[in-house]
Structures are given as C-alpha cells and as structure tokens.
Design a protein around this motif. Structure first.
Motif, PDB file in Angstrom:
ATOM      1  N   LYS A 191      20.807 -35.325 -19.385  1.00  0.00           N
ATOM      2  CA  LYS A 191      21.003 -36.693 -18.901  1.00  0.00           C
ATOM      3  C   LYS A 191      22.369 -36.794 -18.239  1.00  0.00           C
ATOM      4  N   LEU A 192      22.368 -37.044 -16.920  1.00  0.00           N
ATOM      5  CA  LEU A 192      23.630 -37.198 -16.199  1.00  0.00           C
ATOM      6  C   LEU A 192      23.410 -38.084 -14.973  1.00  0.00           C
ATOM      7  N   SER A 193      24.495 -38.564 -14.421  1.00  0.00           N
ATOM      8  CA  SER A 193      24.427 -39.368 -13.194  1.00  0.00           C
ATOM      9  C   SER A 193      25.543 -38.918 -12.265  1.00  0.00           C
ATOM     10  N   LEU A 194      25.351 -39.143 -10.973  1.00  0.00           N
ATOM     11  CA  LEU A 194      26.368 -38.785 -10.001  1.00  0.00           C
ATOM     12  C   LEU A 194      26.188 -39.617  -8.732  1.00  0.00           C
ATOM     13  N   MET A 195      27.274 -39.751  -7.981  1.00  0.00           N
ATOM     14  CA  MET A 195      27.251 -40.428  -6.691  1.00  0.00           C
ATOM     15  C   MET A 195      27.208 -39.371  -5.601  1.00  0.00           C
ATOM     16  N   VAL A 196      26.312 -39.528  -4.631  1.00  0.00           N
ATOM     17  CA  VAL A 196      26.209 -38.589  -3.524  1.00  0.00           C
ATOM     18  C   VAL A 196      26.243 -39.363  -2.213  1.00  0.00           C
ATOM     19  N   ARG A 202      25.765 -47.857  -2.570  1.00  0.00           N
ATOM     20  CA  ARG A 202      27.034 -48.510  -2.276  1.00  0.00           C
ATOM     21  C   ARG A 202      27.601 -47.906  -1.001  1.00  0.00           C
ATOM     22  N   SER A 203      27.645 -48.732   0.039  1.00  0.00           N
ATOM     23  CA  SER A 203      28.104 -48.241   1.329  1.00  0.00           C
ATOM     24  C   SER A 203      27.262 -47.035   1.721  1.00  0.00           C
TER      25      SER A 203
END
Length: 382
Positions: free
Chosen positions: A118-123, A155-156
């Motif tokens: 379980k992980l999250s990231l912004m790309v 986001r943007s």
C-alpha cells in the motif's frame, strides 16, 4: 552490519535525512505489529505441536528446534529484507519511472509486505495508456506481484495514484462429511485457510480408524501444518517436520494420510502434495482430470521425498478433494466423474453435498467408512 543490527535498524524510526517522511514511522509501526502477530503464531505452533505429540510421548530435541527455527528464520528474513527499506524503495521507484519519462515524488509508503502492499505517489500526468501499461508493469516488476492502480486527485499537471496489492482472484469452497455408520464424528478432518501472502490452503487428513481419536489426531496434524505455513515455510519442509514428529512419537503405530492443495491465487497456481492420499479431481471445461500420487502415510516412516505436482489454474476450475471412504466406493469405471459433470454450474456446498449423497446411495445407504468431500472453485474476486 550484523543480523541483530539489521533487525534493530529495520524497527528503528528515521525522521531525518534525504527522502525521509512520516510514512517511515508508519512503516516501522506496521513491521512491529507484524512481528508481534508472528510471535503469537509461534506460540500457537508450539501449543499445536505439544498437543500433537501427546502426553507421555518423546521426540528428538533437534526436531523441535528445527521446526521453530524454520519459522523464526522466515520471520527474521522478512524483517531484514531490503524490500522493507523505505528510502531504498522510494529511490528505486523514482529511478525506474524516470526511464519511462515519468517524474514521481511525494512517495508515501504504508506497507511493503507482499500481498499487502500500500503506497501512494504523485506523478506528472501521464497518458492513460502509459498509466495502465508501462507504469503498472514497471511497479509490478519492482515488487514482483500483481498490483492495482487507483487514480486519485489531479493537481495542476500532477496526478496522485494509489498502488495496492491486487486481489483479483479468490476461492469459494464447500465441504460435506459423515462419520462411519452415519456418525456426526468423523476421523477425517479438513482445513481451509487463507494466508496473508495470498495463498490458500485446502487440506484433508484421514486418521487411522474412526471416531474421536482419529479425528483429533488428524485435526492436530493439520493445525501444526497450518501454523508452519503461516510463516511461509516451504511446504515440503513443513510436511517433513510433521512426519518426523509423528514417527518419533508413534509408540502405538498409528498413521494418517495427508492431502494438501496450496493455491497461489494471484499467480494462478495450484500445488498438490499427497501422502497416502486418494485421487483429487479437477473439473475444467466439462472435462474431469485425475490428480494421483503415491506416498507413505504420515507416521509410517520419516518422509525423505514428498510427492507433489503443480498445475496452472484457469478461471472456473473446480478442485474436488475426497477421503478414501468416497473414492473406494467407485473403485471401477468413471461413475464419480460423470456425477461431477452433472454438478457443473452449482455452488460448492451443493456440489460437495450431492457427491456425498450420491456415494451413500451407490453404497445402498451403508456408510462403512468416514466420508469427506471438499469442493473449491477458482474465480474472479468481483
């Protein structure tokens, strides 16, 4: 760094240095929680072995130590595995995705355990084809398991994605049994268990004779086996230790069979292990296949080689496991296989009950031995 230092480091929260985030602390809490869960599992293993050996029986100290050591080694190997190093895995993700032209940042990891990822990231916002294609493939290659990608807020030019272990497949099962003479107490025992690593254990053990004594013997054997497999100990090692314990404590020359199927659901594999067990039936596309192996019963001798085989599963496959009270009724012809085919499309509990009822009818209502049937179907989770 020594083994003890590695374990200590894996449980120590780091809040400073490049790439360090609060998720590092969350990861360590998760690892510590998992560590204590496994300690409870170890306590259950020791209790199960003690009951399985029985009062007044003696076994070699080396065998007891080996069983515990196998479990402890697996537990410690997990804790010092580089997979659980947050900073190292975050850098690996960034480097791997950069090769695809994807910039990854703000990586937050909650769990790195296999099948519990379980992980999250912004790309930087990639194309849909890249997101569900190469990006997913790259992450699956890093963690060596099937993953699920959930698209979050945009986001943007940045997109948040959540990465989870996939749970695409499951087993549904049903069991029916009857004791000799119609008794509610059967010497046959079964165990169905889902493990954290995504594998499912289905097992039948036929105790020598009938009644409560045979049932308790076979039940405790499956409990010992379950406790060891909970640590992801190799199945052949777990069966060998079980056989050694029984053989050493077998002063009254009692034996039991073992019929084990371990299904790796996400990898679509079924692994079969048999010690003096009867035929297993695999129903696929209206064709019934027999799975047969030899092997001596547990307790007769120390198991040097464990009979085993593996098959690739397909959606809709039905596995039917039986005790010898069922199979011995159909010693000739393929009447049992024909009855299996008539149950195509039904629920597993109905299939197991119908096959049991059919066996009793074929025997003119007489139940001369314990009888048990377990049916399980491999299917999508949703």
């Amino acid at each position: 760094m020594g083994f003890t230092e590695k374990v200590k480091a894996s449980l120590t929260t780091k809040q400073d240095g490049p790439g360090a985030t609060s998720s590092r602390g969350q990861l360590n809490k998760y690892m510590l929680s998992h560590f204590f869960v496994q300690l409870v599992n170890l306590q259950q293993l020791i209790k199960a072995m003690n009951e399985f050996i029985g009062d007044g029986k003696f076994v070699k100290t080396a065998t007891l130590f080996e069983s515990v050591t196998l479990c402890l080694n697996k537990m410690m190997q997990e804790m010092v595995n580089d997979r659980y190093d947050l900073e190292q895995q975050a850098k690996l993700i960034q480097t791997s995705l950069a090769k695809l032209g994807i910039s990854a940042n703000d990586i937050k990891i909650k769990s790195l355990y296999p099948r519990l990822l379980k992980l999250s990231l912004m790309v930087n916002k990639p194309s849909p084809s890249l997101l569900n294609g190469q990006l997913k493939e790259e992450l699956e290659a890093i963690f060596n398991e099937a993953l699920k990608i959930n698209i979050g807020k945009v986001r943007s030019r940045n997109m948040k994605i959540d990465v989870l272990s996939s749970r695409n497949f499951k087993l549904e099962h049903g069991v029916s049994y009857v004791g000799k003479g119609g008794s509610k107490v059967s010497g046959d025992s079964y165990l169905y268990e889902n493990f954290q690593n995504g594998k499912t254990m289905i097992a039948i053990s036929d105790g020598m004779g009938n009644g409560a004594l045979a049932r308790e013997e076979s039940r405790l054997a499956l409990q010992v086996l379950k406790c060891m497999l909970n640590f992801d100990v190799p199945v052949t090692d777990a069966i060998r230790v079980l056989a050694e314990l029984k053989q050493q404590a077998n002063t009254d020359e009692r034996f039991f069979s073992l019929d084990l199927c371990l299904v790796d659901k996400e990898n679509r594999k079924a692994h079969f292990y048999k010690q003096a067990a009867t035929t297993t039936f695999l129903l696929r596309n209206e064709v019934v296949r027999r799975i047969e192996m030899s092997g001596l019963p547990i307790g007769a001798t120390v198991a040097s080689e464990i009979d085993q085989m593996s098959i690739d599963l397909q959606i809709g496959d039905i596995i039917i496991m039986c005790s010898d009270g069922i199979v011995d009724t159909f010693s000739e012809g393929n009447l049992f296989e024909k009855r299996i085919l008539k149950n195509t499309g039904y629920r597993m509990d109905r299939i197991s009950q119908d096959l049991l009822d059919y066996t009793v009818r074929r025997n003119r209502g007489e139940i001369n031995d314990d009888m048990m049937i377990v049916a399980a179907v491999y299917k999508p989770a949703r």
